[in-house]
Design a protein around this motif. Structure first.
Motif, short mmCIF file in Angstrom:
data_model
loop_
_atom_site.label_atom_id
_atom_site.label_comp_id
_atom_site.label_asym_id
_atom_site.label_seq_id
_atom_site.Cartn_x
_atom_site.Cartn_y
_atom_site.Cartn_z
N GLY A 23 0.47 -1.62 -0.17
CA GLY A 23 0.02 0.19 -0.13
C GLY A 23 1.17 1.04 -0.23
N ASP A 24 2.11 1.01 -0.14
CA ASP A 24 2.84 2.22 -0.69
C ASP A 24 2.92 2.61 -1.90
N ILE A 25 2.90 4.29 -1.52
CA ILE A 25 3.42 5.46 -2.81
C ILE A 25 4.02 5.85 -3.34
N TYR A 26 4.53 5.45 -4.90
CA TYR A 26 5.40 6.04 -4.92
C TYR A 26 5.32 7.02 -6.23
N VAL A 27 5.75 8.09 -5.95
CA VAL A 27 5.56 9.48 -7.17
C VAL A 27 6.89 9.84 -7.65
N ALA A 28 6.52 10.16 -9.39
CA ALA A 28 7.13 10.98 -9.49
C ALA A 28 7.37 12.14 -9.92
N ASP A 31 9.02 15.19 -11.74
CA ASP A 31 9.33 15.23 -13.40
C ASP A 31 10.28 16.52 -13.27
N VAL A 32 10.46 17.77 -12.89
CA VAL A 32 10.97 18.45 -11.82
C VAL A 32 12.27 18.68 -11.32
N ARG A 33 11.68 18.70 -10.24
CA ARG A 33 12.99 17.53 -9.07
C ARG A 33 13.63 17.00 -9.44
N ASP A 34 13.94 16.05 -10.65
CA ASP A 34 14.03 14.51 -11.07
C ASP A 34 13.91 14.13 -9.92
N ILE A 35 13.73 13.73 -8.88
CA ILE A 35 13.15 12.33 -8.05
C ILE A 35 12.05 11.81 -8.05
N VAL A 36 12.03 10.56 -6.98
CA VAL A 36 10.46 9.95 -6.80
C VAL A 36 11.07 10.10 -5.16
N GLN A 37 9.40 10.36 -4.96
CA GLN A 37 9.02 10.19 -2.94
C GLN A 37 7.91 8.96 -3.05
N LYS A 38 8.59 8.37 -2.23
CA LYS A 38 7.63 7.15 -1.16
C LYS A 38 6.98 7.63 0.18
N PHE A 39 5.68 7.00 -0.46
CA PHE A 39 4.67 7.88 1.16
C PHE A 39 4.48 6.24 0.89
N SER A 40 3.85 6.67 3.24
CA SER A 40 3.20 5.31 2.99
C SER A 40 1.33 5.48 2.56
N ASN A 41 0.33 4.80 3.12
CA ASN A 41 -0.86 4.80 2.34
C ASN A 41 -1.56 6.02 3.04
N ASP A 42 -1.38 6.52 3.67
CA ASP A 42 -1.76 7.94 4.20
C ASP A 42 -1.03 9.23 4.60
N GLY A 43 -0.12 9.22 3.10
CA GLY A 43 0.77 10.03 3.00
C GLY A 43 1.54 10.58 3.43
N THR A 44 2.12 9.27 4.68
CA THR A 44 3.59 9.94 5.53
C THR A 44 4.38 9.60 4.38
N PHE A 45 5.91 10.41 4.83
CA PHE A 45 6.92 11.31 3.67
C PHE A 45 7.61 9.54 4.08
N ILE A 46 8.65 8.62 3.16
CA ILE A 46 9.23 7.67 4.20
C ILE A 46 11.02 7.67 3.33
N LYS A 68 6.08 -5.84 -1.52
CA LYS A 68 5.28 -6.85 -2.26
C LYS A 68 5.08 -5.94 -3.77
N PRO A 69 4.29 -6.03 -4.07
CA PRO A 69 4.70 -6.07 -5.16
C PRO A 69 3.18 -5.47 -5.72
N THR A 70 2.57 -3.67 -6.72
CA THR A 70 1.87 -3.62 -6.57
C THR A 70 0.50 -4.67 -7.11
N THR A 71 -0.85 -4.66 -6.85
CA THR A 71 -1.68 -5.11 -7.64
C THR A 71 -2.72 -4.00 -8.21
N TRP A 72 -2.55 -2.74 -8.71
CA TRP A 72 -2.96 -1.35 -8.77
C TRP A 72 -3.53 -2.11 -10.64
N GLY A 73 -2.93 -2.97 -11.01
CA GLY A 73 -3.23 -3.40 -12.41
C GLY A 73 -2.01 -3.10 -13.39
N HIS A 74 -0.48 -2.88 -13.07
CA HIS A 74 0.32 -2.75 -14.08
C HIS A 74 1.27 -4.47 -12.99
#
Length: 323
Positions: free
Chosen positions: A239-244, A246-261, A308-314
């Motif tokens: 349930g962790d979220i990875y967000v790209a 494309d200006v800061r050139d980073i990927v950020q990872k969050f828990s499913n409540d939006g807490t930065f990891i 765990k891998p994603t179950t979101w459809g990818h």
């Protein structure tokens, strides 16, 4: 003995906590600027099949390419055009549990569905704002029941369909408040069926499968949990979220409540560096793939502690040996 046992427990806990907060390590990269097999022109998105094959939306070559998980080229399909199986900017892709590939055909305002070898199955959409129509659709995702969610970018909404393209519902409207969007881009679904959407408000919003708003996070800025140009996102099996960004050139990872990891990346063309990261996907082993648009490549990363891998459809298989 009790003290030693306690020290062991504490040490294991601290090591696990440290590992969980570490950025993933670079594994490999594939692709270069061009139109040949295995080359890209500004690839926007990447998706992984349940069997581990990697699909890349080669956006400005108007095609989809398929690779092994080590970046070995397998096949491709598509070309510029409006006919079935062709594209005018293939801009996002998702794979269902049977290996079928869904693609947003941006300028043709439609979704196309293919089998795992690029065989055309069906299409739906058209330019407009009525149910089932699109205005430059962006992200696409598939849930565990093979329902298809589309970020309908310039209509500022999300639309939900069954796997045959039959309209189910829509949610969202123009604005910056809860449940509203400005140019929604990325979309993905977590293992429980909740839907995450990124948009130009520089935020991620969470909804249930009926489109009911749950929560949101993010703002414009350069700090942890902030964004300059939020792009696509992916959800892993935890349930962790990875967000790209494309200006800061980073990927950020969050828990499913939006807490930065954790975050990783910097501007450049070296290993682990980006020039406009956009699409994110996770494979059956929990490894992370990122499209590096203006470096015309895909980079692969791995965590020291498997996720765990994603179950979101990818991909819809769970990491073996976890619960």
């Amino acid at each position: 003995m009790r003290l030693r046992a306690l020290l062991v427990v504490v040490t294991v806990f601290l090591l696990a906590s440290t590992a969980a907060a570490q950025a993933p390590q670079f594994v490999l990269t594939f692709g270069s600027d061009g139109q040949g097999d295995g080359q890209f022109t500004s690839p926007y998105d990447v998706a992984v099949a349940p069997t581990g094959e990697v699909y890349v939306a080669d956006t400005f070559n108007d095609r989809i390419q398929k690779f092994t998980n080590d970046g070995t080229y397998i096949l491709q399909w598509g070309m510029l055009g409006g006919g079935a199986g062709n594209f005018d900017e293939v801009i996002s892709i998702a794979v269902d549990g049977s290996g079928n590939v869904y693609a947003t055909d941006n300028v043709n305002h439609r979704i196309q569905k293919f089998d795992s070898n690029g065989g055309f199955i069906r299409q739906w959409g058209g330019n407009g704002s009525n149910p089932g129509e699109f205005a430059f659709p962006r992200g696409v995702a598939v849930d565990g029941a093979n329902n298809v969610y589309v970020a309908d970018n310039q209509n500022d909404r999300v639309q939900k369909f069954d796997e045959d393209g039959n309209f189910i519902r829509e949610f969202g409207s123009t604005g910056s408040g809860p449940g509203r969007f400005v140019f929604p881009r990325g979309i993905d679904i977590d293992p429980s069926g909740d839907v995450y959407v990124s948009d130009a408000n520089q935020q991620v919003q969470k909804f249930d499968s009926t489109g009911t708003y749950i929560e949101r996070w993010g703002s414009s800025g350069f700090g942890d949990g902030q964004f300059q140009a939020i792009a696509y996102l992916a959800v892993d099996g935890n349930g962790d979220i990875y967000v790209a960004d494309d200006v800061r050139d980073i990927v950020q990872k969050f828990s499913n409540d939006g807490t930065f990891i954790v975050k990783w990346g910097t501007t450049g063309n070296g290993q682990g560096e980006f020039n406009s990261p956009y699409g994110v996907a996770i494979d059956p082993l929990g490894d992370v793939y990122v499209t590096d648009r203006f470096n015309h490549r895909v980079q692969k990363f791995t965590f020291l502690t498997p996720v765990k891998p994603t179950t979101w459809g990818h991909i819809k298989t769970l990491y073996q040996g976890t619960d």
